[in-house]
Design a protein around this motif. Sequence first.
Motif, PDB file in Angstrom:
ATOM      1  N   LEU A   1      -9.273  -5.796   0.773  1.00 30.23           N
ATOM      2  CA  LEU A   1      -8.019  -5.950   0.034  1.00 30.23           C
ATOM      3  C   LEU A   1      -8.233  -5.704  -1.457  1.00 30.23           C
ATOM      4  O   LEU A   1      -7.452  -4.992  -2.098  1.00 30.23           O
ATOM      5  CB  LEU A   1      -7.445  -7.348   0.240  1.00 30.23           C
ATOM      6  CG  LEU A   1      -6.811  -7.661   1.587  1.00 30.23           C
ATOM      7  CD1 LEU A   1      -6.487  -9.146   1.682  1.00 30.23           C
ATOM      8  CD2 LEU A   1      -5.557  -6.829   1.798  1.00 30.23           C
TER       9      LEU A   1
ATOM     10  N   GLY B   1      -9.072  -1.983  -2.192  1.00 26.98           N
ATOM     11  CA  GLY B   1      -7.978  -1.060  -1.921  1.00 26.98           C
ATOM     12  C   GLY B   1      -6.788  -1.208  -2.830  1.00 26.98           C
ATOM     13  O   GLY B   1      -6.175  -0.226  -3.221  1.00 26.98           O
TER      14      GLY B   1
ATOM     15  N   TYR C   1       0.780  -7.906  -1.818  1.00 25.58           N
ATOM     16  CA  TYR C   1       0.433  -6.682  -1.112  1.00 25.58           C
ATOM     17  C   TYR C   1       1.654  -6.135  -0.385  1.00 25.58           C
ATOM     18  O   TYR C   1       2.147  -6.744   0.550  1.00 25.58           O
ATOM     19  CB  TYR C   1      -0.709  -6.938  -0.110  1.00 25.58           C
ATOM     20  CG  TYR C   1      -1.998  -7.277  -0.820  1.00 25.58           C
ATOM     21  CD1 TYR C   1      -2.814  -6.276  -1.320  1.00 25.58           C
ATOM     22  CD2 TYR C   1      -2.366  -8.601  -1.006  1.00 25.58           C
ATOM     23  CE1 TYR C   1      -3.977  -6.585  -1.992  1.00 25.58           C
ATOM     24  CE2 TYR C   1      -3.534  -8.917  -1.679  1.00 25.58           C
ATOM     25  CZ  TYR C   1      -4.337  -7.907  -2.170  1.00 25.58           C
ATOM     26  OH  TYR C   1      -5.482  -8.224  -2.845  1.00 25.58           O
TER      27      TYR C   1
ATOM     28  N   THR D   1      -5.294  -0.587   2.979  1.00 24.86           N
ATOM     29  CA  THR D   1      -6.174  -1.582   3.596  1.00 24.86           C
ATOM     30  C   THR D   1      -6.487  -1.191   5.038  1.00 24.86           C
ATOM     31  O   THR D   1      -7.647  -1.219   5.469  1.00 24.86           O
ATOM     32  CB  THR D   1      -5.518  -2.972   3.539  1.00 24.86           C
ATOM     33  OG1 THR D   1      -5.353  -3.345   2.169  1.00 24.86           O
ATOM     34  CG2 THR D   1      -6.356  -4.019   4.257  1.00 24.86           C
TER      35      THR D   1
END
Length: 89
Positions: A15, A18, A41, A49
């Motif tokens: 996470l 990315g 996100y 991800t």
Amino acid sequence: MSDTEFTLGDLLPILLEGAGADEQVDLGGDIADTPFTDLGYESLAMLETAGRIEREYGISLDETALAEALTPRALIDLVNAHLPAARAV
């Protein structure tokens, strides 16, 4: 990377690499059941991800199932469901 299963500890670096992290979100806390949107996100970050997970673990994640994995726990469960098949190859 864990040899037996995909864990939150495996997911967090993916996470962060990315899409980074929202400065106001503590990824070190108990986030397993926190929606990815609350963690900062959005869909593009989740696609990145997923791509990283697929490359690193040699699996293919169904787009529909991925869209339904709204929390870290759900994504971890999804990845773990695909790992036995990848290891058998």
